[in-house]
Design a protein around this motif. Sequence first.
Motif, PDB file in Angstrom:
ATOM      1  N   LEU A 161      18.360  -5.486  30.311  1.00  0.00           N
ATOM      2  CA  LEU A 161      19.754  -5.042  30.294  1.00  0.00           C
ATOM      3  C   LEU A 161      20.626  -6.127  30.900  1.00  0.00           C
ATOM      4  O   LEU A 161      20.361  -6.603  32.007  1.00  0.00           O
ATOM      5  CB  LEU A 161      19.911  -3.743  31.090  1.00  0.00           C
ATOM      6  N   VAL A 162      21.654  -6.534  30.175  1.00  0.00           N
ATOM      7  CA  VAL A 162      22.611  -7.534  30.657  1.00  0.00           C
ATOM      8  C   VAL A 162      23.847  -6.790  31.128  1.00  0.00           C
ATOM      9  O   VAL A 162      24.552  -6.174  30.343  1.00  0.00           O
ATOM     10  CB  VAL A 162      22.978  -8.534  29.550  1.00  0.00           C
ATOM     11  N   GLY A 163      24.135  -6.863  32.419  1.00  0.00           N
ATOM     12  CA  GLY A 163      25.254  -6.110  32.967  1.00  0.00           C
ATOM     13  C   GLY A 163      24.770  -4.812  33.597  1.00  0.00           C
ATOM     14  O   GLY A 163      23.646  -4.733  34.081  1.00  0.00           O
ATOM     15  N   PRO A 164      25.582  -3.779  33.592  1.00  0.00           N
ATOM     16  CA  PRO A 164      26.921  -3.711  32.999  1.00  0.00           C
ATOM     17  C   PRO A 164      27.963  -4.454  33.830  1.00  0.00           C
ATOM     18  O   PRO A 164      27.817  -4.607  35.026  1.00  0.00           O
ATOM     19  CB  PRO A 164      27.201  -2.199  32.975  1.00  0.00           C
ATOM     20  N   PHE A 165      29.027  -4.895  33.130  1.00  0.00           N
ATOM     21  CA  PHE A 165      30.144  -5.569  33.765  1.00  0.00           C
ATOM     22  C   PHE A 165      31.410  -4.751  33.542  1.00  0.00           C
ATOM     23  O   PHE A 165      31.610  -4.187  32.467  1.00  0.00           O
ATOM     24  CB  PHE A 165      30.323  -6.982  33.192  1.00  0.00           C
ATOM     25  N   ARG A 166      32.245  -4.710  34.546  1.00  0.00           N
ATOM     26  CA  ARG A 166      33.474  -3.903  34.497  1.00  0.00           C
ATOM     27  C   ARG A 166      34.668  -4.755  34.121  1.00  0.00           C
ATOM     28  O   ARG A 166      34.894  -5.813  34.706  1.00  0.00           O
ATOM     29  CB  ARG A 166      33.707  -3.250  35.855  1.00  0.00           C
ATOM     30  N   VAL A 167      35.401  -4.299  33.126  1.00  0.00           N
ATOM     31  CA  VAL A 167      36.652  -4.964  32.755  1.00  0.00           C
ATOM     32  C   VAL A 167      37.707  -4.577  33.785  1.00  0.00           C
ATOM     33  O   VAL A 167      37.827  -3.407  34.157  1.00  0.00           O
ATOM     34  CB  VAL A 167      37.103  -4.546  31.345  1.00  0.00           C
ATOM     35  N   GLU A 168      38.454  -5.548  34.253  1.00  0.00           N
ATOM     36  CA  GLU A 168      39.458  -5.299  35.290  1.00  0.00           C
ATOM     37  C   GLU A 168      40.450  -4.232  34.830  1.00  0.00           C
ATOM     38  O   GLU A 168      40.900  -4.226  33.684  1.00  0.00           O
ATOM     39  CB  GLU A 168      40.197  -6.598  35.610  1.00  0.00           C
ATOM     40  N   ASP A 169      40.764  -3.305  35.730  1.00  0.00           N
ATOM     41  CA  ASP A 169      41.676  -2.202  35.409  1.00  0.00           C
ATOM     42  C   ASP A 169      43.030  -2.738  34.944  1.00  0.00           C
ATOM     43  O   ASP A 169      43.589  -3.662  35.544  1.00  0.00           O
ATOM     44  CB  ASP A 169      41.886  -1.309  36.637  1.00  0.00           C
ATOM     45  N   GLY A 170      43.544  -2.158  33.884  1.00  0.00           N
ATOM     46  CA  GLY A 170      44.855  -2.547  33.371  1.00  0.00           C
ATOM     47  C   GLY A 170      44.836  -3.701  32.395  1.00  0.00           C
ATOM     48  O   GLY A 170      45.866  -4.039  31.814  1.00  0.00           O
ATOM     49  N   VAL A 171      43.665  -4.321  32.205  1.00  0.00           N
ATOM     50  CA  VAL A 171      43.550  -5.461  31.282  1.00  0.00           C
ATOM     51  C   VAL A 171      43.258  -4.957  29.882  1.00  0.00           C
ATOM     52  O   VAL A 171      42.301  -4.216  29.664  1.00  0.00           O
ATOM     53  CB  VAL A 171      42.433  -6.436  31.736  1.00  0.00           C
ATOM     54  N   LYS A 172      44.089  -5.355  28.932  1.00  0.00           N
ATOM     55  CA  LYS A 172      43.858  -5.027  27.536  1.00  0.00           C
ATOM     56  C   LYS A 172      43.094  -6.180  26.898  1.00  0.00           C
ATOM     57  O   LYS A 172      43.499  -7.329  26.977  1.00  0.00           O
ATOM     58  CB  LYS A 172      45.184  -4.807  26.807  1.00  0.00           C
ATOM     59  N   LEU A 173      41.976  -5.849  26.266  1.00  0.00           N
ATOM     60  CA  LEU A 173      41.123  -6.894  25.714  1.00  0.00           C
ATOM     61  C   LEU A 173      41.679  -7.433  24.397  1.00  0.00           C
ATOM     62  O   LEU A 173      41.415  -6.888  23.328  1.00  0.00           O
ATOM     63  CB  LEU A 173      39.699  -6.370  25.505  1.00  0.00           C
ATOM     64  N   ASN A 174      42.460  -8.512  24.497  1.00  0.00           N
ATOM     65  CA  ASN A 174      42.819  -9.272  23.303  1.00  0.00           C
ATOM     66  C   ASN A 174      41.891 -10.474  23.223  1.00  0.00           C
ATOM     67  O   ASN A 174      40.942 -10.590  23.996  1.00  0.00           O
ATOM     68  CB  ASN A 174      44.292  -9.682  23.344  1.00  0.00           C
ATOM     69  N   SER A 175      42.134 -11.360  22.321  1.00  0.00           N
ATOM     70  CA  SER A 175      41.227 -12.499  22.135  1.00  0.00           C
ATOM     71  C   SER A 175      41.070 -13.329  23.400  1.00  0.00           C
ATOM     72  O   SER A 175      39.949 -13.685  23.802  1.00  0.00           O
ATOM     73  CB  SER A 175      41.739 -13.378  20.991  1.00  0.00           C
ATOM     74  N   GLN A 176      42.203 -13.637  24.037  1.00  0.00           N
ATOM     75  CA  GLN A 176      42.162 -14.497  25.222  1.00  0.00           C
ATOM     76  C   GLN A 176      41.456 -13.800  26.394  1.00  0.00           C
ATOM     77  O   GLN A 176      40.591 -14.389  27.060  1.00  0.00           O
ATOM     78  CB  GLN A 176      43.580 -14.908  25.634  1.00  0.00           C
ATOM     79  N   SER A 177      41.835 -12.548  26.668  1.00  0.00           N
ATOM     80  CA  SER A 177      41.233 -11.848  27.802  1.00  0.00           C
ATOM     81  C   SER A 177      39.763 -11.535  27.559  1.00  0.00           C
ATOM     82  O   SER A 177      38.953 -11.525  28.494  1.00  0.00           O
ATOM     83  CB  SER A 177      42.010 -10.557  28.096  1.00  0.00           C
ATOM     84  N   TYR A 178      39.388 -11.302  26.302  1.00  0.00           N
ATOM     85  CA  TYR A 178      37.981 -11.049  25.983  1.00  0.00           C
ATOM     86  C   TYR A 178      37.132 -12.297  26.263  1.00  0.00           C
ATOM     87  O   TYR A 178      36.069 -12.202  26.888  1.00  0.00           O
ATOM     88  CB  TYR A 178      37.851 -10.637  24.517  1.00  0.00           C
ATOM     89  N   CYS A 179      37.599 -13.428  25.827  1.00  0.00           N
ATOM     90  CA  CYS A 179      36.856 -14.674  26.064  1.00  0.00           C
ATOM     91  C   CYS A 179      36.786 -14.999  27.554  1.00  0.00           C
ATOM     92  O   CYS A 179      35.747 -15.451  28.050  1.00  0.00           O
ATOM     93  CB  CYS A 179      37.494 -15.825  25.297  1.00  0.00           C
ATOM     94  N   GLN A 180      37.891 -14.776  28.267  1.00  0.00           N
ATOM     95  CA  GLN A 180      37.896 -15.030  29.708  1.00  0.00           C
ATOM     96  C   GLN A 180      36.929 -14.084  30.422  1.00  0.00           C
ATOM     97  O   GLN A 180      36.231 -14.475  31.360  1.00  0.00           O
ATOM     98  CB  GLN A 180      39.303 -14.865  30.268  1.00  0.00           C
ATOM     99  N   PHE A 181      36.878 -12.846  29.955  1.00  0.00           N
ATOM    100  CA  PHE A 181      35.957 -11.868  30.534  1.00  0.00           C
ATOM    101  C   PHE A 181      34.500 -12.308  30.329  1.00  0.00           C
ATOM    102  O   PHE A 181      33.688 -12.250  31.258  1.00  0.00           O
ATOM    103  CB  PHE A 181      36.190 -10.495  29.894  1.00  0.00           C
ATOM    104  N   LEU A 182      34.168 -12.753  29.111  1.00  0.00           N
ATOM    105  CA  LEU A 182      32.810 -13.233  28.849  1.00  0.00           C
ATOM    106  C   LEU A 182      32.473 -14.443  29.720  1.00  0.00           C
ATOM    107  O   LEU A 182      31.343 -14.577  30.207  1.00  0.00           O
ATOM    108  CB  LEU A 182      32.647 -13.596  27.372  1.00  0.00           C
ATOM    109  N   GLU A 183      33.440 -15.312  29.924  1.00  0.00           N
ATOM    110  CA  GLU A 183      33.219 -16.508  30.744  1.00  0.00           C
ATOM    111  C   GLU A 183      32.897 -16.115  32.191  1.00  0.00           C
ATOM    112  O   GLU A 183      31.965 -16.659  32.796  1.00  0.00           O
ATOM    113  CB  GLU A 183      34.469 -17.393  30.709  1.00  0.00           C
ATOM    114  N   ASP A 184      33.674 -15.161  32.739  1.00  0.00           N
ATOM    115  CA  ASP A 184      33.517 -14.785  34.144  1.00  0.00           C
ATOM    116  C   ASP A 184      32.273 -13.940  34.403  1.00  0.00           C
ATOM    117  O   ASP A 184      31.768 -13.919  35.534  1.00  0.00           O
ATOM    118  CB  ASP A 184      34.751 -14.018  34.626  1.00  0.00           C
ATOM    119  N   THR A 185      31.799 -13.232  33.399  1.00  0.00           N
ATOM    120  CA  THR A 185      30.680 -12.304  33.605  1.00  0.00           C
ATOM    121  C   THR A 185      29.425 -12.759  32.873  1.00  0.00           C
ATOM    122  O   THR A 185      28.476 -13.256  33.484  1.00  0.00           O
ATOM    123  CB  THR A 185      31.077 -10.885  33.135  1.00  0.00           C
TER     124      THR A 185
END
Length: 338
Positions: A191-215
Amino acid sequence: MGQKKDLTGSEKSKIVRYLAEGCSSLKIAKLLKRDHRTIKRFIQNSQQGRKKRVEKPRRKITAHELRKVKRAAAKMPLATSLAIFQSCNITGVPKSTRCAILRDMAKVRKAERRPPLNKTHKLKRQDWAKKYLKTDFSKVLWTDEMRVSLDGPDGWARGWIGKGQRAPVQLRRQQGGGGVLVWAGIIKDELVGPFRVEDGVKLNSQSYCQFLEDTFFKQWYRKKSASFKKNMIFMQDNAPSHTSKYSTAWLARKGIKEEKLMTWPPCSPDLNPIENLWSIIKCEIYKEGKQYTSLNSVWEAVVAAARNVDGEQIKTLTESMDGRLLSVLAKKGGYIGR
Protein backbone atom coordinates in the motif's frame (compact mmCIF):
# COMPACT_ATOMS: atom_id res chain seq x y z
CA MET A 1 -66.45 15.95 45.22
CA GLY A 2 -67.27 16.27 41.56
CA GLN A 3 -67.11 13.29 39.25
CA LYS A 4 -64.45 13.61 36.58
CA LYS A 5 -64.04 11.59 33.42
CA ASP A 6 -60.45 10.42 33.54
CA LEU A 7 -57.83 9.80 36.17
CA THR A 8 -54.40 11.30 35.64
CA GLY A 9 -51.30 9.15 35.45
CA SER A 10 -50.13 10.26 38.88
CA GLU A 11 -53.54 9.47 40.39
CA LYS A 12 -53.47 5.97 38.92
CA SER A 13 -50.03 5.43 40.41
CA LYS A 14 -51.27 6.58 43.83
CA ILE A 15 -54.27 4.22 43.63
CA VAL A 16 -51.97 1.27 42.98
CA ARG A 17 -49.73 2.29 45.88
CA TYR A 18 -52.69 2.75 48.27
CA LEU A 19 -54.09 -0.63 47.28
CA ALA A 20 -50.72 -2.22 48.02
CA GLU A 21 -50.86 -0.60 51.48
CA GLY A 22 -54.28 -2.20 52.09
CA CYS A 23 -56.49 0.89 51.69
CA SER A 24 -60.10 0.40 50.61
CA SER A 25 -61.51 2.04 47.49
CA LEU A 26 -63.62 4.37 49.65
CA LYS A 27 -60.58 5.55 51.62
CA ILE A 28 -58.61 6.05 48.38
CA ALA A 29 -61.47 8.16 46.98
CA LYS A 30 -61.32 10.39 50.04
CA LEU A 31 -57.55 10.71 49.91
CA LEU A 32 -57.58 11.67 46.22
CA LYS A 33 -60.80 13.71 46.54
CA ARG A 34 -62.31 11.82 43.65
CA ASP A 35 -65.69 10.15 43.18
CA HIS A 36 -65.84 6.66 44.68
CA ARG A 37 -67.36 5.24 41.49
CA THR A 38 -64.42 6.47 39.43
CA ILE A 39 -61.96 4.72 41.76
CA LYS A 40 -63.98 1.46 41.75
CA ARG A 41 -64.25 1.51 37.94
CA PHE A 42 -60.47 1.89 37.59
CA ILE A 43 -59.79 -0.97 40.04
CA GLN A 44 -62.29 -3.28 38.29
CA ASN A 45 -60.82 -2.55 34.84
CA SER A 46 -57.29 -3.14 36.12
CA GLN A 47 -58.23 -6.49 37.63
CA GLN A 48 -59.92 -7.63 34.42
CA GLY A 49 -56.79 -6.88 32.39
CA ARG A 50 -56.66 -6.14 28.71
CA LYS A 51 -58.94 -7.97 26.38
CA LYS A 52 -57.13 -10.38 24.14
CA ARG A 53 -57.04 -9.40 20.52
CA VAL A 54 -59.05 -11.69 18.36
CA GLU A 55 -56.72 -13.10 15.73
CA LYS A 56 -58.24 -13.02 12.30
CA PRO A 57 -57.65 -16.13 10.25
CA ARG A 58 -54.74 -15.53 7.88
CA ARG A 59 -55.06 -16.16 4.22
CA LYS A 60 -53.33 -19.36 3.20
CA ILE A 61 -50.86 -19.22 0.30
CA THR A 62 -50.94 -22.16 -2.07
CA ALA A 63 -47.87 -23.71 -3.69
CA HIS A 64 -49.03 -22.37 -7.06
CA GLU A 65 -49.23 -18.83 -5.65
CA LEU A 66 -45.76 -19.18 -4.12
CA ARG A 67 -44.34 -20.00 -7.54
CA LYS A 68 -46.08 -16.93 -8.97
CA VAL A 69 -44.62 -14.75 -6.22
CA LYS A 70 -41.10 -16.10 -6.89
CA ARG A 71 -41.39 -15.36 -10.61
CA ALA A 72 -42.75 -11.86 -9.89
CA ALA A 73 -39.91 -11.10 -7.46
CA ALA A 74 -37.39 -12.09 -10.15
CA LYS A 75 -39.08 -9.88 -12.76
CA MET A 76 -39.61 -6.87 -10.45
CA PRO A 77 -36.30 -6.05 -8.73
CA LEU A 78 -36.54 -3.50 -5.89
CA ALA A 79 -40.37 -3.70 -5.87
CA THR A 80 -42.27 -3.60 -2.57
CA SER A 81 -43.88 -6.73 -1.15
CA LEU A 82 -47.31 -5.23 -1.83
CA ALA A 83 -46.50 -4.56 -5.50
CA ILE A 84 -45.18 -8.10 -5.95
CA PHE A 85 -48.28 -9.73 -4.45
CA GLN A 86 -50.63 -7.42 -6.32
CA SER A 87 -48.97 -8.35 -9.62
CA CYS A 88 -49.88 -11.97 -8.81
CA ASN A 89 -53.48 -11.00 -7.96
CA ILE A 90 -52.95 -12.22 -4.39
CA THR A 91 -54.85 -10.01 -1.96
CA GLY A 92 -55.70 -10.07 1.74
CA VAL A 93 -52.17 -11.00 2.86
CA PRO A 94 -50.78 -8.83 5.70
CA LYS A 95 -47.39 -7.19 5.31
CA SER A 96 -45.72 -9.38 7.95
CA THR A 97 -46.77 -12.53 6.08
CA ARG A 98 -45.68 -11.10 2.71
CA CYS A 99 -42.24 -10.24 4.07
CA ALA A 100 -41.86 -13.63 5.77
CA ILE A 101 -42.65 -15.38 2.47
CA LEU A 102 -40.27 -13.19 0.46
CA ARG A 103 -37.39 -13.72 2.91
CA ASP A 104 -37.29 -17.38 1.88
CA MET A 105 -36.77 -16.52 -1.78
CA ALA A 106 -35.34 -12.98 -1.95
CA LYS A 107 -33.26 -10.38 -0.13
CA VAL A 108 -33.67 -6.66 0.48
CA ARG A 109 -31.07 -4.78 -1.52
CA LYS A 110 -30.41 -1.24 -2.73
CA ALA A 111 -29.88 -0.48 -6.40
CA GLU A 112 -26.26 -0.54 -7.51
CA ARG A 113 -24.84 2.71 -8.80
CA ARG A 114 -22.60 2.60 -11.83
CA PRO A 115 -21.48 5.02 -14.55
CA PRO A 116 -23.37 4.87 -17.84
CA LEU A 117 -21.70 2.86 -20.59
CA ASN A 118 -22.53 3.59 -24.21
CA LYS A 119 -21.33 1.68 -27.27
CA THR A 120 -18.12 3.71 -27.59
CA HIS A 121 -17.26 3.15 -23.93
CA LYS A 122 -17.71 -0.60 -24.28
CA LEU A 123 -15.50 -0.74 -27.37
CA LYS A 124 -12.76 1.21 -25.59
CA ARG A 125 -13.00 -1.10 -22.58
CA GLN A 126 -12.58 -4.12 -24.85
CA ASP A 127 -9.60 -2.53 -26.61
CA TRP A 128 -8.02 -1.75 -23.24
CA ALA A 129 -8.51 -5.34 -22.04
CA LYS A 130 -6.93 -6.74 -25.21
CA LYS A 131 -3.99 -4.35 -24.96
CA TYR A 132 -3.10 -5.28 -21.37
CA LEU A 133 -4.14 -8.94 -21.41
CA LYS A 134 -0.50 -10.14 -21.22
CA THR A 135 0.65 -7.48 -18.76
CA ASP A 136 2.38 -8.42 -15.51
CA PHE A 137 0.01 -6.62 -13.15
CA SER A 138 2.34 -7.06 -10.18
CA LYS A 139 4.32 -4.16 -11.68
CA VAL A 140 1.31 -1.82 -12.03
CA LEU A 141 0.73 0.90 -9.43
CA TRP A 142 -3.05 1.45 -9.17
CA THR A 143 -3.90 4.92 -7.84
CA ASP A 144 -7.03 6.88 -7.02
CA GLU A 145 -8.51 9.54 -4.75
CA MET A 146 -11.28 9.08 -2.20
CA ARG A 147 -13.28 11.66 -0.26
CA VAL A 148 -14.39 10.77 3.27
CA SER A 149 -16.93 12.88 5.15
CA LEU A 150 -17.57 13.31 8.86
CA ASP A 151 -21.01 11.68 8.66
CA GLY A 152 -20.30 8.90 6.18
CA PRO A 153 -22.38 7.75 3.23
CA ASP A 154 -26.18 7.81 3.55
CA GLY A 155 -27.86 4.54 4.46
CA TRP A 156 -24.81 2.88 6.07
CA ALA A 157 -25.91 3.27 9.70
CA ARG A 158 -28.31 0.34 9.81
CA GLY A 159 -28.37 -2.63 12.12
CA TRP A 160 -30.31 -4.63 14.67
CA ILE A 161 -31.53 -2.94 17.86
CA GLY A 162 -32.78 -4.88 20.87
CA LYS A 163 -36.38 -4.62 22.02
CA GLY A 164 -36.89 -1.72 24.39
CA GLN A 165 -33.76 0.08 23.16
CA ARG A 166 -33.84 3.37 21.31
CA ALA A 167 -31.95 3.91 18.08
CA PRO A 168 -28.92 6.20 18.53
CA VAL A 169 -29.21 9.74 17.20
CA GLN A 170 -27.43 10.42 13.91
CA LEU A 171 -26.20 13.91 13.12
CA ARG A 172 -27.26 15.43 9.80
CA ARG A 173 -24.99 18.14 8.44
CA GLN A 174 -24.71 19.79 5.06
CA GLN A 175 -22.27 18.00 2.74
CA GLY A 176 -21.84 15.33 5.39
CA GLY A 177 -20.18 17.86 7.70
CA GLY A 178 -17.27 18.41 5.31
CA GLY A 179 -14.61 15.92 4.33
CA VAL A 180 -11.03 14.97 3.59
CA LEU A 181 -9.61 14.05 0.17
CA VAL A 182 -7.30 11.04 0.33
CA TRP A 183 -4.89 9.68 -2.32
CA ALA A 184 -3.34 6.21 -2.26
CA GLY A 185 -1.93 3.50 -4.49
CA ILE A 186 -1.48 -0.26 -4.40
CA ILE A 187 1.13 -2.38 -6.19
CA LYS A 188 1.54 -6.14 -5.79
CA ASP A 189 1.11 -6.55 -2.00
CA GLU A 190 2.11 -3.02 -0.95
CA LEU A 191 0.00 0.00 0.00
CA VAL A 192 1.38 3.40 -1.03
CA GLY A 193 0.09 6.06 1.32
CA PRO A 194 -2.55 7.03 2.14
CA PHE A 195 -1.70 10.70 1.68
CA ARG A 196 -3.98 13.58 2.63
CA VAL A 197 -4.70 16.41 0.24
CA GLU A 198 -4.43 19.73 2.06
CA ASP A 199 -7.82 21.06 3.17
CA GLY A 200 -9.28 23.64 0.81
CA VAL A 201 -7.04 22.66 -2.12
CA LYS A 202 -8.84 21.95 -5.37
CA LEU A 203 -6.96 19.42 -7.45
CA ASN A 204 -6.28 21.04 -10.81
CA SER A 205 -3.34 20.08 -13.00
CA GLN A 206 -0.81 22.20 -11.13
CA SER A 207 -1.91 21.27 -7.60
CA TYR A 208 -2.20 17.59 -8.53
CA CYS A 209 1.38 17.46 -9.81
CA GLN A 210 2.64 19.40 -6.78
CA PHE A 211 0.79 16.98 -4.51
CA LEU A 212 2.42 13.97 -6.22
CA GLU A 213 5.82 15.63 -5.89
CA ASP A 214 5.42 16.28 -2.15
CA THR A 215 3.98 12.87 -1.28
CA PHE A 216 4.30 10.04 -3.78
CA PHE A 217 7.67 10.96 -5.34
CA LYS A 218 9.48 12.31 -2.26
CA GLN A 219 8.16 9.82 0.28
CA TRP A 220 7.96 6.59 -1.72
CA TYR A 221 9.11 6.58 -5.36
CA ARG A 222 12.61 7.99 -4.76
CA LYS A 223 13.40 5.17 -2.32
CA LYS A 224 12.87 2.51 -4.99
CA SER A 225 15.65 0.93 -7.03
CA ALA A 226 16.40 1.86 -10.63
CA SER A 227 15.20 -1.55 -11.87
CA PHE A 228 11.88 -1.10 -10.05
CA LYS A 229 11.36 2.35 -11.57
CA LYS A 230 12.21 1.00 -15.00
CA ASN A 231 9.50 -1.68 -14.85
CA MET A 232 6.76 0.11 -12.89
CA ILE A 233 3.60 1.13 -14.77
CA PHE A 234 1.66 4.09 -13.34
CA MET A 235 -2.15 3.92 -13.52
CA GLN A 236 -4.51 6.84 -12.95
CA ASP A 237 -8.08 7.45 -14.06
CA ASN A 238 -9.28 10.03 -16.56
CA ALA A 239 -9.93 12.92 -14.19
CA PRO A 240 -9.17 16.24 -15.96
CA SER A 241 -6.31 17.02 -13.56
CA HIS A 242 -4.72 13.65 -14.43
CA THR A 243 -4.96 13.71 -18.22
CA SER A 244 -4.31 17.37 -19.00
CA LYS A 245 -1.36 18.34 -21.19
CA TYR A 246 0.32 19.94 -18.18
CA SER A 247 0.10 16.76 -16.04
CA THR A 248 1.09 14.46 -18.89
CA ALA A 249 4.18 16.56 -19.67
CA TRP A 250 5.08 16.81 -15.98
CA LEU A 251 4.87 13.03 -15.49
CA ALA A 252 6.94 12.53 -18.66
CA ARG A 253 9.71 14.64 -17.13
CA LYS A 254 9.58 12.28 -14.15
CA GLY A 255 10.12 9.32 -16.47
CA ILE A 256 6.47 8.18 -16.43
CA LYS A 257 5.48 8.24 -20.09
CA GLU A 258 4.50 6.08 -23.05
CA GLU A 259 4.23 2.42 -21.94
CA LYS A 260 5.03 3.35 -18.33
CA LEU A 261 1.78 5.40 -18.14
CA MET A 262 -1.24 3.14 -18.49
CA THR A 263 -4.05 4.35 -20.72
CA TRP A 264 -7.42 4.09 -19.02
CA PRO A 265 -10.86 3.41 -20.56
CA PRO A 266 -13.71 5.85 -19.78
CA CYS A 267 -16.29 5.18 -17.05
CA SER A 268 -14.39 2.22 -15.62
CA PRO A 269 -14.09 2.37 -11.81
CA ASP A 270 -15.03 -1.33 -11.75
CA LEU A 271 -11.68 -2.16 -13.38
CA ASN A 272 -9.56 -0.39 -10.76
CA PRO A 273 -8.78 -2.72 -7.81
CA ILE A 274 -8.09 0.19 -5.47
CA GLU A 275 -11.84 0.91 -5.47
CA ASN A 276 -12.20 -2.29 -3.44
CA LEU A 277 -9.60 -0.98 -1.00
CA TRP A 278 -11.68 2.17 -0.53
CA SER A 279 -14.70 -0.02 0.29
CA ILE A 280 -12.71 -1.93 2.91
CA ILE A 281 -11.54 1.31 4.55
CA LYS A 282 -15.00 2.93 4.51
CA CYS A 283 -16.64 -0.14 6.01
CA GLU A 284 -14.13 0.03 8.83
CA ILE A 285 -14.28 3.75 9.62
CA TYR A 286 -18.08 3.98 9.40
CA LYS A 287 -18.99 0.68 11.09
CA GLU A 288 -21.88 0.79 13.58
CA GLY A 289 -22.90 4.22 12.27
CA LYS A 290 -19.68 5.92 13.42
CA GLN A 291 -19.54 9.69 12.89
CA TYR A 292 -16.74 12.20 13.46
CA THR A 293 -16.52 15.69 14.89
CA SER A 294 -13.39 16.95 13.11
CA LEU A 295 -11.50 16.45 9.87
CA ASN A 296 -8.40 15.36 11.78
CA SER A 297 -10.33 12.60 13.57
CA VAL A 298 -11.72 11.12 10.34
CA TRP A 299 -8.25 11.30 8.75
CA GLU A 300 -6.76 9.45 11.74
CA ALA A 301 -9.46 6.79 11.31
CA VAL A 302 -8.52 6.39 7.63
CA VAL A 303 -4.84 5.95 8.51
CA ALA A 304 -5.65 3.40 11.22
CA ALA A 305 -7.95 1.43 8.90
CA ALA A 306 -5.33 1.46 6.12
CA ARG A 307 -2.70 0.05 8.52
CA ASN A 308 -5.02 -2.86 9.29
CA VAL A 309 -5.16 -3.87 5.62
CA ASP A 310 -2.52 -6.57 5.30
CA GLY A 311 -0.41 -7.45 2.28
CA GLU A 312 -2.45 -10.56 1.47
CA GLN A 313 -5.62 -8.50 1.04
CA ILE A 314 -3.83 -6.09 -1.29
CA LYS A 315 -2.29 -8.98 -3.22
CA THR A 316 -5.74 -10.51 -3.69
CA LEU A 317 -6.95 -7.22 -5.21
CA THR A 318 -4.02 -6.76 -7.58
CA GLU A 319 -4.09 -10.41 -8.66
CA SER A 320 -7.77 -10.07 -9.58
CA MET A 321 -6.89 -8.05 -12.70
CA ASP A 322 -6.50 -11.03 -15.03
CA GLY A 323 -10.02 -12.13 -14.15
CA ARG A 324 -11.38 -8.60 -14.60
CA LEU A 325 -9.95 -8.34 -18.10
CA LEU A 326 -11.41 -11.70 -19.09
CA SER A 327 -14.79 -10.63 -17.68
CA VAL A 328 -14.73 -7.41 -19.71
CA LEU A 329 -14.06 -9.37 -22.89
CA ALA A 330 -16.71 -11.97 -22.02
CA LYS A 331 -19.29 -9.21 -21.44
CA LYS A 332 -18.21 -7.34 -24.59
CA GLY A 333 -17.12 -4.30 -22.64
CA GLY A 334 -20.04 -4.35 -20.20
CA TYR A 335 -19.91 -3.51 -16.52
CA ILE A 336 -18.38 -6.34 -14.44
CA GLY A 337 -19.07 -5.18 -10.88
CA ARG A 338 -16.39 -4.94 -8.21
